[in-house]
Design an enzyme around this catalytic site. Structure first.
Site, PDB file in Angstrom:
ATOM      1  N   LYS A   1       0.849  -1.194   0.000  1.00 51.68           N
ATOM      2  CA  LYS A   1       0.000   0.000   0.000  1.00 51.68           C
ATOM      3  C   LYS A   1       0.882   1.241   0.000  1.00 51.68           C
ATOM      4  CE  LYS A   1      -3.881   2.063   2.606  1.00 51.68           C
ATOM      5  NZ  LYS A   1      -4.742   1.929   3.794  1.00 51.68           N
TER       6      LYS A   1
ATOM      7  N   SER B   1      -9.814   1.965   2.992  1.00 54.12           N
ATOM      8  CA  SER B   1      -8.911   2.725   2.162  1.00 54.12           C
ATOM      9  C   SER B   1      -7.891   1.868   1.403  1.00 54.12           C
ATOM     10  CB  SER B   1      -8.156   3.751   3.001  1.00 54.12           C
ATOM     11  OG  SER B   1      -7.292   3.102   3.914  1.00 54.12           O
TER      12      SER B   1
ATOM     13  N   SER C   1      -9.984  -0.439   7.185  1.00 52.43           N
ATOM     14  CA  SER C   1      -9.390  -0.215   5.863  1.00 52.43           C
ATOM     15  C   SER C   1      -8.694  -1.411   5.245  1.00 52.43           C
ATOM     16  CB  SER C   1      -8.410   0.956   5.915  1.00 52.43           C
ATOM     17  OG  SER C   1      -9.111   2.167   5.877  1.00 52.43           O
TER      18      SER C   1
END
Lengths: 496, 101
Positions: free
Chosen positions: A79, A154, A178
């Site tokens: 990420k 997210s 997330s």
């Protein structure tokens, strides 16, 4: 060219061990898969193919020398919120466009030490603020199961990449769901470790009392394999806890027999998509059939969790994001004096959701409002923790939906921030209470969208929730299904 | 429902709070945010229903305190790696607009 991008960590490790394939071939297949589908999915922000192939070649050499690590040659997508030395780390924000990380996050260092290959950097909501990845400043990531829908957020890029078979596994971060929610939206496994279980050094901070790094994978054993490498105290993160790290890969095989599972009444309520509710209830029945004892429990302060979460998270964010001021790194817009420079830099660098949360967080901490909002939210947080402590007195783990809905349409909720926040109701509680939780597939809607359930456990009981999840997964085949987009890719690649 | 909280919600001055956060907002942004934050603050108002009179606040979930390490010098980040990200610099120092006349 083979179909190595379809492997799991577990199956890939067997192939690599037997010499049936090399790590370079795995990376090549993944790069091929990216080329085939990422134009549609949009999971990746940046891919340094040359470095990934070089790392893979290095891993192959280590194996030949008999020095293979626990994840030797296994590619992992990262990420874009985690620092990898020499690579970008935009956090999905224009304010960090062009930034080059001066160091490796501890989780990245641990992956490297285990021999993993760092594949590329995946998309996210700006500074991890969002539930759909639509707040990325750079691109819209789409759900591989239905390209008109969001992947969740997210860590939407982390989940979309794994679901679309453009990554074997990935790392995400979970501040209020997330990792778990995008995993559920994309039919993957997503683990949020307990607060303190995994180091956050090198994770760009959003809300420091809530943030955790966690893996997104295709199977529960793969999540256990990654946690095994990531877990443990780190001198560079004083909030990491020096608790023993169990042998997760062995512990998860102990089966469902003898476990008591709690069903929190407040998580099975009106307002949840009936197909989600039915799938999770069916999964609970299956757990019972596998030998678990099921009982109803109550977490009475659940209705206040979203309010408490959005006060605490934004308060912490407003302080954490003060560092983006145009002085030391990132974008700068010049001004007459520093105050003007800060204001202009942040105006241009941050997107609407980040600005909204900074203002809300500054407000709830400001003089005259601190007690009414922030302090009160922290007290409600205590009550939420106490609810869980009482529930775990009677059971080993709790089962609940991950989200009240399945993946929704791109653009459907962007105009109404509060509606977007309310979708986090079943996930924020684990962060507020510091618990661990794992999301895993438990069905599909009639329209073919994945449904996720989560198993929540007490702090530092990851082996317990993974054990429940693994036993369920072994008895079902939801995790073996693939989005149509992947099937097309597989057949065309075989023909080619 | 009349409460101190909804008065607070009505009172939020987005322009002023944004200034505290060193964030310039356009007039359109300010107006949109004013409406959105009033709605969000009205929602969080429900925390007022909870009896928190004898409750200790939780700052974070794991009670770890006073984590110490030996006070020893150790290498920091490489200067060149750090300074390559500086928007403006001279001689390995960050340049900013003049602060004092």
């Amino acid at each position: 060219m083979g179909n190595l991008h379809l492997e799991t960590i577990e199956s890939l490790q067997a192939k690599l061990r037997e010499g049936a394939c090399s790590s370079v071939e795995v990376v090549q297949d993944l790069l091929g898969a990216m080329e085939a589908v990422d134009g549609q999915v949009g999971a990746y922000l940046s891919v340094d193919a040359e470095t990934a192939l070089a790392e893979a070649a290095e891993a192959d050499r280590r194996r030949a020398d008999g020095k293979a690590g626990a994840l030797n040659g296994v590619p992992v997508a990262i990420k874009d919120v985690l620092n990898v030395k020499g690579q970008p780390c935009t956090c999905g924000s224009k304010i960090l466009e062009g930034f080059v990380s001066p160091y490796d996050a501890t989780v990245v260092k641990r992956l490297r030490e285990a021999g993993a290959v760092l594949l590329g950097r995946v998309n996210m909501d700006e500074f991890a603020m969002g539930s759909s990845t639509e707040n990325s400043a750079f691109r819209t990531t789409r759900n591989p199961w239905d390209l008109s829908r969001v992947p969740g957020g997210s860590s939407g890029g982390s989940a979309a990449a794994v679901a679309a078979r453009e990554a074997i596994a990935s790392l995400g971060s979970d501040t209020g769901g997330s990792v778990r929610q995008p995993a559920a939206f994309c039919g993957c496994v997503g683990l949020k470790p307990s607060y303190g279980r995994v180091s956050r050094y090198g994770l760009t901070a959003y809300a420091s009392s809530l943030d955790q790094v966690g893996p997104v994978t295709r199977t529960v054993s793969d999540a256990a394999a990654l946690l095994q490498v990531l877990a443990g105290a780190d001198p560079m993160d004083s909030t990491s806890v020096d608790a023993p790290v169990p042998d997760y890969r062995e512990e998860i095989k102990l089966g469902m027999e003898g476990l008591t599972l709690g069903l929190p009444a407040e998580y099975f309520v009106e307002g949840t998509d009936p197909e989600v509710d039915a799938a999770v209830r069916a999964a609970v029945a299956q757990c019972e059939a596998l030998g678990a004892t099921v009982r109803e429990v109550s977490l009475p302060h659940t209705p206040y969790a979203i309010a408490a979460y959005y006060i605490i998270a934004t308060a912490e964010a407003s302080a954490n994001l003060a560092r983006f001021d145009g002085v030391r790194y990132g974008r700068r817009v010049e001004g007459q004096d520093p105050i003007e420079m800060y204001g202009r830099t942040r105006a241009e660098g941050f997107g609407p959701e980040v600005k909204r949360r900074i203002v809300l967080g500054t407000y709830v901490l400001s003089s005259g409002y601190y007690d009414a909002y922030y302090l009160r939210a922290q007290k409600v947080r205590t009550l939420i923790r106490d609810d869980f402590a009482a529930a775990f007195g009677d059971c080993h783990a709790l089962i609940a939906p991950v989200s009240p809905t399945v993946a929704y349409g791109v653009g459907e909720k962007t105009g109404d921030p509060l509606q977007m926040y309310l979708g986090d109701i079943f996930t924020v509680t684990a962060n507020l209470a510091g618990l661990c939780g794992v999301a895993l597939p438990c069905g599909f809607t009639a329209g073919g969208l994945p449904i996720g359930m989560q198993v929540l456990g007490p702090a530092f009981a990851e082996e317990q929730i993974l054990r429940v999840a693994h036993a369920y997964e072994e008895a079902t085949d939801w995790h073996t299904r693939r989005p149509a987009l992947v099937e097309e890719t597989v057949s065309s690649r075989q023909e080619g | 429902m009349a409460s101190g909280f909804s008065e607070h919600a009505d009172q939020i001055d987005v322009g002023y709070v944004a200034h505290l956060a060193r964030l310039q907002l356009s007039e359109e942004e300010r107006a949109a945010m004013q409406a959105q934050l009033e709605q969000i603050l009205a929602y969080v108002d429900q925390l007022k229903e909870v009896d928190v009179s004898d409750v200790t606040p939780t700052a974070h979930a794991v009670p770890v305190a006073n984590v110490l390490r030996p006070d020893e010098a150790r290498p920091g980040l490489d200067t060149a790696d750090v300074m390559r990200n500086a928007p403006r610099q001279r001689d390995d120092q960050f340049l900013v607009p003049k602060i004092v006349e």
